[in-house]
Design an enzyme around this catalytic site. Structure first.
Site, PDB file in Angstrom:
ATOM      1  NE  ARG A  58     -14.658   0.354   1.667  1.00 44.93           N
ATOM      2  CZ  ARG A  58     -14.886   1.666   2.009  1.00 44.93           C
ATOM      3  NH1 ARG A  58     -14.001   2.166   2.833  1.00 44.93           N
ATOM      4  NH2 ARG A  58     -16.061   2.054   1.810  1.00 44.93           N
ATOM      5  CB  THR A  59     -11.130  -5.346  -0.967  1.00 45.77           C
ATOM      6  OG1 THR A  59     -11.543  -5.015   0.549  1.00 45.77           O
ATOM      7  CG2 THR A  59      -9.905  -6.259  -0.811  1.00 45.77           C
ATOM      8  CE  LYS A  86     -23.581 -19.194 -18.095  1.00 43.51           C
ATOM      9  NZ  LYS A  86     -22.828 -18.826 -19.399  1.00 43.51           N
ATOM     10  NE  ARG A 108     -12.880 -10.321   0.477  1.00 42.67           N
ATOM     11  CZ  ARG A 108     -13.083  -8.846   0.705  1.00 42.67           C
ATOM     12  NH1 ARG A 108     -14.636  -8.649   0.697  1.00 42.67           N
ATOM     13  NH2 ARG A 108     -12.602  -8.001   1.237  1.00 42.67           N
ATOM     14  CG  HIS A 136      -9.215  -8.544   4.676  1.00 43.59           C
ATOM     15  ND1 HIS A 136      -8.360  -8.697   3.477  1.00 43.59           N
ATOM     16  CD2 HIS A 136      -9.996  -7.857   4.326  1.00 43.59           C
ATOM     17  CE1 HIS A 136      -8.819  -7.747   2.437  1.00 43.59           C
ATOM     18  NE2 HIS A 136      -9.855  -7.001   3.133  1.00 43.59           N
TER      19      HIS A 136
END
Lengths: 312, 190
Positions: A58-59, A86, A108, A136
């Site tokens: 959602r964010t 990797k 994030r 946040h």
């Protein structure tokens, strides 16, 4: 009054005036989303990289929609498909992306302070979309926008936040924001979910949910992460619901005009009853709608001017 | 810096009266006419012109407001992101005659942005432009259809309209660096 920050790493470094400007700008942005033609050219030619090292639907969607409504070009970079698999380091990833001339990173990450870590390696604006248990900021801003729409003002407002306080970046950003705007914040949860020294943030802390609910204007319920149960922080979901679940009956203890919030996704029957989530006091879907407007506002304020004067 | 008041409250109101008259003359009434003011001072001007039109024609004239900041072409030179005032057009502009209203017509860049903003909202039958002052120095091929006052200015002069709604008083002020600026003939068509 103009926005004098180049980045949005957290609410902690914003002033009450900055927050009010973001919310005012977000209100104007809502109009764009309600048009038949939902797009304005404000950020045409700007490249925004969505760097998501933690799963988030959602964010990320909300940011991506905001970017597109402002006509920015977007690049989605998620941990599962990236070169981090990797063995590339985060800084190397940023140094590589940097040569593609991005104007903004939306980040994030599971580690607190990821924006601060990246900061020396980029010329682009940084927007924190959640860093570990730290902050946040856009979540707190969309919560604030929703509260302001329903309550008009923050002064003297009694806000209760209940759930996993220890592990929540949403709580920290909300405490910073609501305190700066003059609201009174109480936090509540099982003792295993309550960090020490909460009073130092200027909030009241309690484990007595029903008592804490009394007279509250805003009740914000947090998502219980199922994986915490295996760590022994709470015995069972049912027991959690019995003690800290928001039911219609408990909600009657709060103010008559109470609003119920949740950052999503909801666990029905854990944090709250379905009747509450879908009931007349719930503003949970307003929060989702306001998320796009707030993110448009933040991107516009960070990228919508010239760098020289806006930078600090 | 010389500061000269060109219009007081009565002068502004007379000028708006004449603009309203010209609009009804040219459009033969105000059927299908909507006014959209450009923030900031175009908005109260549009509201005032609408009241004059409604009084003269006994018909309702919808008024909207347009924020052009999301459509600017000068983001790299404006400094911090400009404060948004919001667009509010609560009616359908498709098929209508839209009269855009602004206070001072200068480079034409605001009007360029306003036209972009407008076409995102619908497809008007036609768009016209009414301004209280045309001070020249266009940087784009844009002309007003209705002009309250044409003013010969130097580029570095500053023309400022104050309105009761936004500034507490009505006045049109010319700040000139030297004495070369002079008022042109009132109401001259561009």
């Amino acid at each position: 009054m103009s926005f004098a920050h180049k980045h949005l790493m957290g609410i902690e470094e914003l002033s009450a005036e900055d927050i009010a400007l973001i919310l005012d700008t977000a209100e104007k942005m809502s109009e764009v989303s309600r048009r038949p033609l939902k797009k304005v050219p404000a950020l045409r030619g700007k490249l925004v990289v969505n760097l998501f090292f933690e799963n988030s639907t959602r964010t990320r969607s909300s940011f991506e929609i905001a970017e597109k409504r402002l006509s920015a070009d977007t690049l989605n970079f998620s941990a599962s498909t990236s070169s981090l698999q990797k063995g590339e380091t985060l800084v190397d990833t940023v140094l590589n992306l940097e040569r593609m001339q991005p104007d903004c990173y939306v980040i994030r990450h599971a580690s607190p302070g990821t924006c601060q870590l990246i900061h020396p390696f980029t010329k682009a604006a940084l927007v924190n979309a959640g860093d570990g248990t730290h902050e946040h900021p856009t979540q707190a801003l969309l919560d604030a926008m929703t509260i302001r729409q329903k309550k008009g003002d923050f002064k003297g407002l009694e806000v209760l936040i209940c759930g996993d306080i220890s592990h929540s970046r949403v709580v920290r950003s909300n405490i910073f924001l609501l305190s700066k705007m003059g609201a009174k914040v109480t936090v509540c949860g099982p003792a295993t979910f309550m960090p020490p020294h909460l009073e130092s943030l200027g909030v009241t802390a309690t484990t007595d949910f029903e008592r804490a609910l009394r007279g509250k204007d805003v009740v914000m319920m947090l998502r219980i992460q199922m994986e915490r149960q295996t760590k022994g922080l709470f015995p069972s979901l049912l027991e959690y619901y019995k003690t800290f679940g928001l039911t219609e009956e408990r909600l009657r203890l709060a103010d008559k005009q109470v609003i119920v919030m949740h950052p999503g996704p909801i666990n029905r029957g854990v944090e709250m009853a379905s009747e509450v989530a879908d009931g007349p006091y719930s503003v949970i879907l307003d929060q989702v709608e306001n998320g796009v407007a707030v993110r448009m506002a933040v991107l516009y304020l960070l990228l919508g001017g010239s760098e020289d004067e806006a930078a600090r | 810096m010389k500061r000269k008041t060109l219009f007081d409250a009565a002068g502004i109101q007379r000028s708006l009266g004449r603009l309203a008259l010209e609009i009804t003359e040219r459009l033969q009434g105000c059927e299908g006419v909507v006014l959209i003011g450009i923030h900031r001072r175009g908005v109260p001007l549009a509201q005032r012109i609408a009241r004059l039109l409604e009084k003269a024609e006994k018909a309702r004239v919808p008024v909207g407001s347009l924020d052009i900041n999301l459509y600017r072409d000068d983001f790299s030179t404006v400094g911090a992101a400009p404060v948004l005032r919001g667009t509010q057009v609560d009616f359908d502009i498709s098929g209508k005659t839209v009269v855009l209203v602004d206070d001072v017509l200068f480079t034409g860049r605001t009007v360029r942005a306003a036209l972009d903003a407008l076409v995102d909202l619908g497809r008007p039958a036609r768009v016209q432009l009414a301004v209280l002052v045309d001070r020249g120095h266009r940087e784009l091929p844009i002309q007003a259809d209705y002009v309250g006052l044409s003013l010969n200015t130097r580029r570095e002069d500053h023309v400022e309209l104050l309105l009761k709604e936004t500034d507490g008083e009505d006045a049109l002020i010319l700040e000139s660096a030297a004495s070369a600026a002079r008022a042109g003939s009132e109401g001259k068509r561009p």
